[in-house]
Write a protein that holds these residues in place. Structure first.
Motif, short mmCIF file in Angstrom:
data_model
loop_
_atom_site.label_atom_id
_atom_site.label_comp_id
_atom_site.label_asym_id
_atom_site.label_seq_id
_atom_site.Cartn_x
_atom_site.Cartn_y
_atom_site.Cartn_z
N THR A 192 0.80 -1.23 0.00
CA THR A 192 0.00 0.00 0.00
C THR A 192 0.83 1.28 0.00
O THR A 192 0.63 2.14 -0.86
CB THR A 192 -1.00 -0.01 1.18
OG1 THR A 192 -1.76 -1.21 1.09
CG2 THR A 192 -1.92 1.17 1.12
N ILE B 11 -7.54 1.08 6.53
CA ILE B 11 -6.55 1.83 5.74
C ILE B 11 -7.17 3.12 5.22
O ILE B 11 -6.56 4.19 5.29
CB ILE B 11 -6.03 0.97 4.57
CG1 ILE B 11 -5.15 -0.15 5.11
CG2 ILE B 11 -5.27 1.82 3.56
CD1 ILE B 11 -4.72 -1.16 4.07
N ALA C 220 -5.64 -1.26 -1.49
CA ALA C 220 -6.50 -1.92 -0.51
C ALA C 220 -7.56 -2.76 -1.21
O ALA C 220 -7.89 -3.87 -0.79
CB ALA C 220 -7.16 -0.88 0.40
#
Lengths: 292, 423
Positions: A67, A153, A211
């Motif tokens: 990420t 996230i 994500a």
């Protein structure tokens, strides 16, 4: 239909809503800053998903770890796109609105075609990740870990964005947004602020793409599924408002989930657009938008 | 206009190139002169081209089996060396690109008939293109062999020159309900309820309509009837509804992306339907099996072809090996049907002993091929008055050990089905 069913639907709506919000945040940021609707936003999401997929395939990197790298990559890509395309589009004097639309729209078509050329039309997905097929239980409610992680996230990314906007840079961004000409007089480099702002917006969509790639399929057209919702989210939350994007994203996730569960799934966008029309009628600037 | 310095060079380059192309096409014509021309219309570029190019390889494989000398393959016309009743004449395929567009398909069919003088046309993957091609063929009184179009309406238009070797959607769905009936009697645990989930398209609507009719006829209640929006970002709420409905068998009609999403969404809710019976499409794609991995175990689908039915259809290994040499892939539900369509047509031409169109149609009408003489798991090939092959019995396949194997009907099955309903 039990209370547990409803709680489950609400939880699913919240998790996907947080992702909608993060995707919309990048779009909203760019629009608020330079008055440009980026029609290639969905395609940038798609690129982030492919980048995550390729990193996973080449280096076995888990989407979770990838990420920050993907966010940096999309941030850099945003800078390049701004310098190469957007900066030029912003300086034209004739038909500026149209030029900006065509530039981002053309970029979208180009990116889609390039992805199909490079990766083929088939659907890909990341075969293995740490959290794949794992679920957490909260009473009767089941929360799939990949979605839960994506939601967390997204939430962290929002906190980060809020912090950035409160910093010195954020104030410069705000000032540039308020008056592009005047900031030059107090020594702010408008081009630099715009480039960084554009990069921040694409970086946010990069986080969302990484994500999402953990649990969603990946194909050249995948961005279109999310782009339309992102535009509605931005308009609903108020153009340029980060808090608005967050709230509107969650709201749309919930409305969509409940329409699909309580009415019929083929009408699931009905609830979302009905809400949108209602807000436009009562509060045209969006939930958090500033009155013009 | 004045000559520019580069202009002359470019002019000569173009001249040389076009001369080269002309020579090539003339060479091709000269070598193929005595052969029997057969047209094939498929999407060879653009949308659907992956399927069309596979179809091309399948037809070329069958043409090679018919035309060239080779060790005999245990099936009709498997001996090689051309058509015996026509002095060893060879079939020659002429491909045309429909670009998956009904209007282009119509124009290409017309060109094949009027300019290439083909004796019959094979096509065409999508039912929309078959509708226009078969109309043109009917007007010129040339047989159209539908190898893989599954819309039932195609054979219900009273066309005299339409022949479909493949099963259509009603026959496919009938196979699912035949399976339910059979497994219920065999295990004593018949399904007692169904859940339908289908996308909001013509495919989903047609598939679910037939399923509802047959469920009503079989007195099977449908406890969830879910029409969903294709390409949605999430199918969580849909999966939640399925979980709440608790049906014995889930019957989905979805393409690859939604099939992946649906399987994952159900799994994330901890929901595993006792049985899943899919309408082909996304559920049989490699991308689907790769994406959902072990979640696909036990998923069933209908198919017209059974690659694993080697004991019942001994020609499969040799034919598949030849096809794989051309395409790098194994034969599948579509390519198996396309290859067989050419076999059936070539047999009719051979029996007609002529390429006269009326004689060819009479020979097609009289077709009676035992399924064992083909690579297909069908009972055989025999056309009714609408031109539909009434012996094209589909099979039910199930993912066992990560790949689709044939579980029904028992004559061609290679594995016993996994059946968890009522446990």
């Amino acid at each position: 239909m039990s209370a547990a069913d409803l709680a489950q639907v609400a939880a699913s709506g919240l998790l996907i809503g947080l992702l909608y919000a993060l995707i919309a945040a990048g779009l909203s940021l760019i629009f608020g800053l330079m008055d440009v609707v980026n029609f290639a936003h969905g395609e940038l999401l798609m690129l982030a998903m492919y980048a995550t997929f390729l990193l996973n395939r080449a280096a076995g990197l888990d989407p979770l770890l990838a990420t920050p790298l993907i966010a940096l990559f999309l941030f850099a890509l945003g800078l390049v796109l701004y310098r190469g395309l957007m900066a030029r589009a912003l300086t034209v004097t004739v038909n500026r609105g149209m030029v900006q639309i065509f530039i981002t729209f053309g970029l979208a078509i180009f990116l889609r075609g390039a992805a199909q050329f490079a990766f083929g039309a088939e659907f890909r997905s990341i075969p293995k990740s740490w959290l794949a097929n794992e679920s957490a239980r909260l009473g009767p409610v089941i929360l799939p870990w990949p979605q839960l992680a994506a939601g967390l996230i997204a939430f962290l990314a929002f906190l980060l964005l809020f912090l950035v906007l409160r910093s010195e840079f954020g104030r410069a961004l705000e000032a540039t947004r308020e008056d592009r000409e005047a900031v030059a007089l107090i020594g702010i480099d408008r081009e630099r602020i715009f480039a960084l702002g554009f990069g921040l917006g694409t970086g946010a969509v990069g986080i969302a793409g990484a994500a999402l790639a953990a649990f969603y399929y990946i194909s050249p057209d995948v961005g279109a599924n999310f782009a339309l919702i992102a535009y509605v989210t931005v308009a609903l939350g108020g153009f340029g408002s980060l808090a608005g994007a967050l709230l509107a994203g969650i709201l749309i996730g919930e409305v969509e989930a409940f329409t699909a569960f309580l009415l019929t799934p083929s009408l699931k966008q009905l609830g979302m657009f009905a809400l949108y029309v209602a807000v436009l009628a009562l509060r045209p600037q969006g939930l958090f938008g500033a009155r013009q | 206009m004045r000559w520019r310095p580069g202009g002359r060079v470019r002019f000569f380059a173009a001249l040389v190139l076009s001369g080269f192309l002309l020579a090539q096409s003339m060479a091709a014509r000269a070598a193929d002169a005595p052969d029997i021309p057969i047209g094939a219309v498929f999407p060879l570029t653009g949308n659907g081209s992956e399927v069309g190019l596979d179809a091309k390889a399948a037809l070329e494989t069958e043409a090679e089996i018919i035309n060239t000398p080779h060790p005999p393959i245990p099936m009709l016309l498997g001996a090689g060396g051309g058509l015996p009743h026509l002095g060893g004449a060879k079939v020659r395929l002429i491909f045309a690109d429909s670009q998956n567009d009904p209007q282009k398909a119509r124009a290409e069919a017309e060109r094949l008939i009027t300019q290439e003088h083909v004796v019959a046309i094979i096509g065409s993957y999508t039912s929309a293109t078959a509708a226009t091609i078969s109309q043109v063929a009917d007007r010129y009184e040339i047989p159209y062999i539908s190898s893989d179009n599954s819309s039932p309406s195609l054979s219900a238009r009273g066309l005299k020159w339409f022949f479909r070797t493949s099963p259509h959607d009603v026959m496919f769905t009938q196979a699912m309900f035949d399976f339910f009936d059979w497994i219920g009697k065999k295990t004593g645990r018949p399904p007692k309820s169904l859940a339908l989930i289908y996308e909001d398209s013509i495919f989903g609507a047609d598939s679910s309509r037939v399923q509802k009719e047959m469920a009503a006829a079989a007195h099977l209640p449908i406890v969830a009837d879910i029409r969903y929006r294709a390409n949605s970002p999430s199918l969580s709420a849909e999966a939640e509804r399925l979980r709440a409905a608790h049906a014995d068998v889930l019957m989905p009609s979805s393409y690859t992306n939604d099939a992946i999403l649906l399987m994952r969404a159900m799994h994330e809710l901890g929901y595993q339907p006792p049985a899943i019976m899919a309408q082909d499409a996304g559920f049989v794609q490699k991308a689907f099996l790769d994406a959902v991995g072990p979640l696909a175990e036990g998923v069933m689908s209908r198919s017209a072809f059974a690659l694993d039915a080697v004991a019942a259809r001994p020609a499969i290994p040799a034919v598949n090996q030849r096809y794989r040499a051309r395409s790098g892939k194994d034969l599948n539900d579509l390519t198996g049907r396309e290859l067989t369509a050419l076999q059936v047509l070539a047999d009719a031409i051979d029996r007609a002993g002529s390429t006269d169109h009326e004689k060819l149609r009479a020979a097609l009408r009289a077709t009676d091929i035992d399924g064992k003489q083909t690579i297909m798991p069908w009972q055989g090939v025999r056309f009714d008055e609408t031109g539909q092959n009434v012996e094209a019995t589909p099979v039910i396949q199930q993912v066992i050990g990560g790949a689709y194997v044939t579980v029904f009907p028992p004559e061609v099955a290679t594995h016993a089905p996994l059946w968890h309903v009522g446990e």
